[in-house]
Design a protein around this motif. Structure first.
Motif, PDB file in Angstrom:
ATOM      1  N   ASN A   3       8.431  -1.720  -1.053  1.00  0.00           N
ATOM      2  CA  ASN A   3       7.686  -2.870  -1.569  1.00  0.00           C
ATOM      3  C   ASN A   3       6.317  -2.466  -2.068  1.00  0.00           C
ATOM      4  O   ASN A   3       5.872  -2.874  -3.153  1.00  0.00           O
ATOM      5  N   LEU A   4       5.578  -1.689  -1.275  1.00  0.00           N
ATOM      6  CA  LEU A   4       4.223  -1.305  -1.647  1.00  0.00           C
ATOM      7  C   LEU A   4       4.199  -0.421  -2.889  1.00  0.00           C
ATOM      8  O   LEU A   4       3.365  -0.599  -3.786  1.00  0.00           O
ATOM      9  N   VAL A   5       5.130   0.565  -2.971  1.00  0.00           N
ATOM     10  CA  VAL A   5       5.147   1.463  -4.126  1.00  0.00           C
ATOM     11  C   VAL A   5       5.602   0.714  -5.375  1.00  0.00           C
ATOM     12  O   VAL A   5       5.040   0.876  -6.471  1.00  0.00           O
ATOM     13  N   LYS A   6       6.639  -0.154  -5.229  1.00  0.00           N
ATOM     14  CA  LYS A   6       7.084  -0.957  -6.374  1.00  0.00           C
ATOM     15  C   LYS A   6       5.959  -1.849  -6.888  1.00  0.00           C
ATOM     16  O   LYS A   6       5.754  -1.996  -8.102  1.00  0.00           O
ATOM     17  N   ASN A   7       5.208  -2.484  -5.960  1.00  0.00           N
ATOM     18  CA  ASN A   7       4.082  -3.332  -6.366  1.00  0.00           C
ATOM     19  C   ASN A   7       3.030  -2.519  -7.106  1.00  0.00           C
ATOM     20  O   ASN A   7       2.451  -2.972  -8.105  1.00  0.00           O
ATOM     21  N   ALA A   8       2.752  -1.322  -6.603  1.00  0.00           N
ATOM     22  CA  ALA A   8       1.753  -0.470  -7.242  1.00  0.00           C
ATOM     23  C   ALA A   8       2.174  -0.131  -8.673  1.00  0.00           C
ATOM     24  O   ALA A   8       1.363  -0.167  -9.602  1.00  0.00           O
ATOM     25  N   ILE A   9       3.448   0.212  -8.856  1.00  0.00           N
ATOM     26  CA  ILE A   9       3.947   0.520 -10.204  1.00  0.00           C
ATOM     27  C   ILE A   9       3.902  -0.732 -11.080  1.00  0.00           C
ATOM     28  O   ILE A   9       3.518  -0.683 -12.244  1.00  0.00           O
ATOM     29  N   LYS A  10       4.283  -1.896 -10.486  1.00  0.00           N
ATOM     30  CA  LYS A  10       4.326  -3.138 -11.252  1.00  0.00           C
ATOM     31  C   LYS A  10       2.945  -3.494 -11.805  1.00  0.00           C
ATOM     32  O   LYS A  10       2.804  -3.916 -12.955  1.00  0.00           O
ATOM     33  N   TYR A  11       1.881  -3.356 -10.953  1.00  0.00           N
ATOM     34  CA  TYR A  11       0.560  -3.800 -11.349  1.00  0.00           C
ATOM     35  C   TYR A  11      -0.321  -2.671 -11.886  1.00  0.00           C
ATOM     36  O   TYR A  11      -1.543  -2.816 -11.951  1.00  0.00           O
ATOM     37  N   THR A  12       0.291  -1.539 -12.231  1.00  0.00           N
ATOM     38  CA  THR A  12      -0.456  -0.438 -12.844  1.00  0.00           C
ATOM     39  C   THR A  12       0.098  -0.215 -14.254  1.00  0.00           C
ATOM     40  O   THR A  12       1.290   0.059 -14.430  1.00  0.00           O
ATOM     41  N   ASP A  13      -0.769  -0.331 -15.230  1.00  0.00           N
ATOM     42  CA  ASP A  13      -0.332  -0.160 -16.619  1.00  0.00           C
ATOM     43  C   ASP A  13      -0.556   1.263 -17.119  1.00  0.00           C
ATOM     44  O   ASP A  13       0.114   1.728 -18.051  1.00  0.00           O
ATOM     45  N   GLU A  14      -1.494   1.946 -16.514  1.00  0.00           N
ATOM     46  CA  GLU A  14      -1.731   3.343 -16.872  1.00  0.00           C
ATOM     47  C   GLU A  14      -2.422   4.021 -15.699  1.00  0.00           C
ATOM     48  O   GLU A  14      -3.045   3.373 -14.876  1.00  0.00           O
ATOM     49  N   GLY A  15      -2.287   5.362 -15.685  1.00  0.00           N
ATOM     50  CA  GLY A  15      -2.913   6.097 -14.587  1.00  0.00           C
ATOM     51  C   GLY A  15      -1.888   6.648 -13.626  1.00  0.00           C
ATOM     52  O   GLY A  15      -0.894   7.268 -14.036  1.00  0.00           O
ATOM     53  N   SER A  16      -2.072   6.381 -12.334  1.00  0.00           N
ATOM     54  CA  SER A  16      -1.218   7.022 -11.341  1.00  0.00           C
ATOM     55  C   SER A  16      -0.993   6.132 -10.132  1.00  0.00           C
ATOM     56  O   SER A  16      -1.736   5.196  -9.882  1.00  0.00           O
ATOM     57  N   VAL A  17       0.043   6.486  -9.394  1.00  0.00           N
ATOM     58  CA  VAL A  17       0.340   5.885  -8.095  1.00  0.00           C
ATOM     59  C   VAL A  17       0.598   7.019  -7.127  1.00  0.00           C
ATOM     60  O   VAL A  17       1.453   7.885  -7.398  1.00  0.00           O
ATOM     61  N   GLU A  18      -0.129   7.018  -6.005  1.00  0.00           N
ATOM     62  CA  GLU A  18       0.035   8.069  -4.995  1.00  0.00           C
ATOM     63  C   GLU A  18       0.316   7.399  -3.657  1.00  0.00           C
ATOM     64  O   GLU A  18      -0.285   6.397  -3.316  1.00  0.00           O
ATOM     65  N   PHE A  19       1.274   7.988  -2.901  1.00  0.00           N
ATOM     66  CA  PHE A  19       1.541   7.448  -1.572  1.00  0.00           C
ATOM     67  C   PHE A  19       1.836   8.581  -0.613  1.00  0.00           C
ATOM     68  O   PHE A  19       2.084   9.715  -1.007  1.00  0.00           O
ATOM     69  N   GLY A  20       1.777   8.251   0.690  1.00  0.00           N
ATOM     70  CA  GLY A  20       2.011   9.262   1.727  1.00  0.00           C
ATOM     71  C   GLY A  20       1.473   8.787   3.051  1.00  0.00           C
ATOM     72  O   GLY A  20       1.401   7.592   3.315  1.00  0.00           O
ATOM     73  N   TYR A  21       1.061   9.735   3.879  1.00  0.00           N
ATOM     74  CA  TYR A  21       0.570   9.363   5.207  1.00  0.00           C
ATOM     75  C   TYR A  21      -0.392  10.399   5.720  1.00  0.00           C
ATOM     76  O   TYR A  21      -0.475  11.534   5.200  1.00  0.00           O
ATOM     77  N   GLN A  22      -1.131  10.040   6.765  1.00  0.00           N
ATOM     78  CA  GLN A  22      -2.011  10.932   7.509  1.00  0.00           C
ATOM     79  C   GLN A  22      -1.851  10.626   8.993  1.00  0.00           C
ATOM     80  O   GLN A  22      -1.558   9.491   9.362  1.00  0.00           O
ATOM     81  N   ILE A  23      -2.028  11.643   9.822  1.00  0.00           N
ATOM     82  CA  ILE A  23      -1.930  11.460  11.279  1.00  0.00           C
ATOM     83  C   ILE A  23      -3.333  11.267  11.834  1.00  0.00           C
ATOM     84  O   ILE A  23      -4.196  12.115  11.636  1.00  0.00           O
ATOM     85  N   LYS A  24      -3.565  10.141  12.511  1.00  0.00           N
ATOM     86  CA  LYS A  24      -4.872   9.823  13.084  1.00  0.00           C
ATOM     87  C   LYS A  24      -4.703   9.436  14.545  1.00  0.00           C
ATOM     88  O   LYS A  24      -4.210   8.356  14.866  1.00  0.00           O
ATOM     89  N   GLU A  25      -5.108  10.369  15.415  1.00  0.00           N
ATOM     90  CA  GLU A  25      -5.052  10.159  16.869  1.00  0.00           C
ATOM     91  C   GLU A  25      -3.644   9.722  17.300  1.00  0.00           C
ATOM     92  O   GLU A  25      -2.706  10.491  17.196  1.00  0.00           O
ATOM     93  N   ASP A  26      -3.518   8.449  17.779  1.00  0.00           N
ATOM     94  CA  ASP A  26      -2.240   7.997  18.333  1.00  0.00           C
ATOM     95  C   ASP A  26      -1.438   7.152  17.347  1.00  0.00           C
ATOM     96  O   ASP A  26      -0.578   6.389  17.734  1.00  0.00           O
TER      97      ASP A  26
END
Length: 908
Positions: free
Chosen positions: A661-684
């Motif tokens: 959902n989040l990545v599709k929304n990002a692509i839907k509302y972006t007309d040019e440029g980029s979309v980046e996704f992923g994760y980071q580990i923070k404590e617990d």
């Protein structure tokens, strides 16, 4: 018990001490053997309970100590001890203030305890009675006679105090210069130097106007002289014979007592006359009653007050005078008296202003105020009642009104305040305390501005004061502050209180607590605003849903119609079919979102936890959506390849739905440029992110976009397809998985969405291969699966047709049935089926029941459940019923082929 013992005989003193110590518990005896020792003990701080005084002492007479005890008002009784039964000494002791006397006979010590107890008891009862000192002015020109008289009286009548002078002139100076009331008796010798006794008597009576008794002492028994002295004003005479001094105390006492009695009777007659005059002319009724409540006197005012003459009223008993309730009230007061609940002092004021209702002669009633006191004899025994009755009918009416008004104010549900002209509190009612927390003691004298919360402006307060100072009423609302600091709302009406001259003296405020009403009103306003907003959202949602449903349906129906046109080329057919598939996928996605949000709203959404390879999931989503990004020339990237393998214990389907959902929304509302996704580990926790360079989200929309049916562009200025459910579903899934979701964005600045999941699984070392999404090709599929005999159970004819076409190339025989019962019967008739495709929702018998019945006949047959529900838990239900696997409608042929390959690849 502490005893003062005055005894000069040491043997008698020791005998008395030993005897009393044995006969009286906890006794303490202080012994004095002389007058001086006794005085030292009396001046010490010892508090004695009784004194035992011997009469005859070596240094004087015990009567002297008795007189000192009475003169200094020591509060304990005295018993005189004498060695002989001298009656004259006993009488002298009692007259001097002793409670008793004891003759020291053989057994006197045995009788002492009872005498001591009785003396203490009598002293407490007669504590007010004391022996009075009789001051005597003695006029005698013979010094020897003066000395003999002083000695004799000091020993036998110490309560008679002699002040001697030797001439008439000295006597007159003493009577004129000193307080004339000092002397109670004048004792004079007949023969005096200078002015003789006759002239002195005339001067005392006629010039000095003194009425005190005069006793003449003459050397011979001349009766004529005595008569003449009595005529001139003397009260008695005595002749200096052998027993003259013995008779003298009695003569003095008798003269003094006769004079006192005469004066008292005279004063009483005068007093009675005055009181009778006062009672006869008083406006109030003055009355006396005996102890049986019968009138013994009633004043003439009874005629005015009750209509009866005094002669008529005096014959009435009090029960006939009072109404029943008032008589009961009086009886209770009298009952307290009869049960000795009142002390002697309190009995003197039996009734203090009690209100009683009385009958008049015309049978009407009148309210009166009665005050009454007991008439006591010399022993404090009640012998009657003296009282005053006053008409209070008018006052009673006013009082009743005031009581009602007071009760109304005290019990009022409104807050009532009375202040001075500066706003300082003079009165508040209990409701004020209940609402504000301030008690009367805490608020009186303080200004009401302590209630200010700062909500009401200075201009409003100025208007309030201008209004009430002009004599007008002000009405309005305040938000005030309680004692504990909490706020409340009140509606107030404030007006002025004026005196007879029309001057404003106070202000009255009547207020109502409207906090709850205000809260309800505010809630109604909010509800109205929410209803308006809801209508706006509803309109936007309906427009959006109409658009979202009609658009793919238009593609499906439109291109399906075009496919039926003759002469259509192969390329055009492929293009139309692809567009139909895209529109169908869009419609299916919309339906899935509506089903998901419905389950979330109804609380039916469940989670299925299992260990998930996060890197694999991120890579899968990247491969799935990179073509969508490429179509818009947007660069799509992810960062999971920078981390070692990470496994979380979570729900894989919901994690997939959130990220998709989040990545599709990002692509839907972006007309040019980029979309980046992923994760980071923070404590617990693991923090996922999806960052884009799209249109951005205004700050005031950050919270709203997580609500269902809400899009960033709610006004559809820039129409973007979608029902506005994706972010609401994503937020609900994140919350179910124990995380939080938020965003950072600004209009035209792009957006970054974040969500967290608990870090609840250890890392594992695995070989990760990124899956490539592509169509599965089954080589020689037809020859491999041609041996299958397939049973299709579905109540929908179109669905049966589609499934039959999809598996035709893999089956040697395909049988179709319309419900679960037909499926069971068909299997019983011919059990050599290889595969059963079982629908869930069917008439007569549903798919789950049919599977259970078939499993009773065969556990080897492969059964795949196919359902249009697609709800969480359906797969588990199917497996629990006995199905081998589960597939949702509309059936994807590629997915179906994977399942067939999974179960029948071993055939060849």
């Amino acid at each position: 018990m502490k005893i003062l013992l005055l005894e000069d005989n040491l043997s008698d003193a020791e005998l008395t001490t030993i005897g009393l110590s044995r006969l009286l518990p906890n006794v303490s005896i202080k012994h004095a053997s002389s007058l001086s020792e006794a005085r030292v003990l009396l001046d010490s701080n010892i508090i004695f309970d009784i004194a035992l005084l011997d009469v005859n002492l070596t240094d004087g007479n015990g009567l002297e100590i008795l007189m000192e005890i009475r003169q200094k008002d020591f509060q304990f009784p005295v018993i005189m001890l004498t060695g002989a039964g001298d009656e004259e000494i006993a009488v002298t002791a009692l007259k001097s203030g002793a409670e008793d006397y004891i003759v020291k006979r053989t057994d006197y010590i045995a009788n002492l305890p009872e005498a001591i107890y009785q003396a203490i008891s009598n002293f407490k009862e007669n504590i007010s009675s004391r022996a009075e000192i009789i001051e005597v002015l003695y006029i005698e020109h013979h010094a020897a006679d003066i000395d003999f008289t002083l000695r004799h009286l000091a020993q036998h009548a110490p309560f008679i105090h002699i002040s001697p002078v030797m001439s008439s002139d000295e006597a007159l100076r003493e009577l004129q210069l000193d307080n004339p009331e000092k002397y109670k008796i004048i004792l004079m010798d007949y023969k005096l130097p200078g002015m003789d006794a006759m002239e002195l008597i005339k001067t005392v009576r006629q010039q000095l106007k003194l009425k005190i008794p005069i006793i003449i002492v003459t050397g011979q028994g001349n009766e004529e002289l005595a008569v003449q002295a009595l005529k001139l004003g003397a009260n008695d005479y005595i002749t200096k014979n052998d027993n003259y001094l013995i008779k003298l105390p009695s003569i003095i006492i008798n003269s003094y007592q006769h004079y006192e009695l005469k004066e008292r009777n005279k004063a009483q007659l005068e007093s009675e006359s005055k009181y009778r005059l006062l009672a006869d002319n008083a406006g109030d009724i003055i009355f006396t009653l005996d102890m049986q409540l019968n009138y013994t006197y009633i004043s003439p005012a009874v005629k005015t007050l009750r209509g009866y003459t005094p002669e008529e009223a005096i014959k009435q008993n009090i029960v006939d005078v009072l109404t029943p309730s008032s008589y009961l009230k009086l009886s209770k007061l009298m009952g307290r008296l009869q049960t000795n609940e009142l002390s002697a002092n309190k009995k003197e004021c039996l009734i203090n202003a009690v209100e009683l209702e009385m009958y008049r002669k015309d049978k009407t009633t009148i309210w009166t105020e009665v005050k009454a006191s007991l008439i006591l004899d010399e022993n404090k025994n009640a012998i009657g009642i003296l009282g005053v009755t006053r008409d209070i009918s008018d006052r009673k009416i006013i009082s009743d009104k005031l009581i009602k008004l007071s009760s109304a104010v005290e019990q009022s549900p409104s807050l009532i305040e009375i202040t001075d002209t500066l706003g300082n509190v003079e009165y508040i009612n209990p409701k004020f305390t209940e609402i504000t927390g301030y008690t009367l003691d805490e608020i009186v004298g303080r200004n009401l501005n302590i209630l200010k919360s700062g909500y009401t402006s200075s201009e409003e307060y100025n208007n309030l004061w201008e209004t009430i100072r002009s004599g007008k009423e002000w009405r309005g609302e305040f938000q005030n502050k309680r004692k504990d600091g909490s706020m409340y709302w009140e509606q107030a009406a404030i007006s002025s209180i004026k005196n007879e001259d029309g001057e404003i003296t106070h202000y009255l405020a009547i207020k109502s607590d409207i906090t709850e009403k205000k809260t309800i009103f505010d809630e109604l306003i909010k509800a109205k605003e929410q209803a308006v907003e809801s209508d706006r959202l509803k309109s936007a949602f309906l427009a959006n849903m109409s658009h979202e449903i009609r658009t793919p349906m238009n593609g499906i129906l439109g291109f399906s119609s075009l496919l039926s046109q003759p002469g259509l080329g192969k390329e055009e057919q492929k293009e139309y079919i692809k567009l139909i598939q895209v529109s169908g996928a869009r419609m299916l996605n919309l339906i899935s979102e509506i089903i998901d949000i419905s389950k979330i709203e109804s609380g039916m959404m469940e989670i299925s936890l299992q260990e998930v390879d996060i890197n694999e999931k991120v890579s899968y989503i990247f491969e799935l959506l990179k073509l969508d990004a490429e179509e818009k020339s947007i660069q799509l990237s992810y960062n999971s390849q920078h981390f070692d393998a990470l496994y979380l214990n979570t729900d894989p389907e919901k994690l997939y739905a959130i990220l998709t959902n989040l990545v599709k929304n990002a692509i839907k509302y972006t007309d040019e440029g980029s979309v980046e996704f992923g994760y980071q580990i923070k404590e617990d926790r693991v923090e996922f992110f999806v960052k884009d360079t799209g249109i951005g989200i205004p700050v005031d929309r950050h919270l709203a976009i997580f609500e269902r049916f809400i899009q960033v562009d709610i006004a559809n200025i820039e129409a973007r397809h979608g029902a506005g459910l994706g972010l609401a579903i994503a937020k609900a899934f994140v919350n179910l998985l124990g995380g939080t979701i938020w965003l950072e964005s600004g209009e035209g600045l792009g957006s970054t969405f974040y969500f967290t999941l608990p870090l609840n699984s250890q890392k594992k070392e695995v070989n990760v291969t990124l899956p490539i999404i592509e169509n599965v090709e089954i080589k020689n599929g037809t020859s491999l699966l041609s041996k299958l005999k397939i049973l299709i159970a579905d109540d929908d004819a179109i669905s049966r047709k589609l499934i039959s076409k999809s598996v035709k190339e893999f089956g040697k025989e395909i049988i179709e049935v319309k419900n679960g019962l037909e499926a069971v019967e068909s299997f019983r008739a011919n059990s050599n089926f290889d595969l059963i495709l079982m629908d869930v929702q069917m008439p007569v018998m549903n798919g789950y029941e049919a599977i259970k019945e078939i499993r009773k006949l065969n556990n080897e047959i492969v059964i795949i459940t196919q359902s249009a529900f697609g709800l969480t838990g359906d797969r588990e239900k199917a497996i629990s019923a006995g199905s081998n696997d589960y597939i949702t409608k509309p059936i994807n042929k590629n997915e179906l082929e994977l399942l067939l390959n999974k179960y029948f690849l071993h055939l060849n």
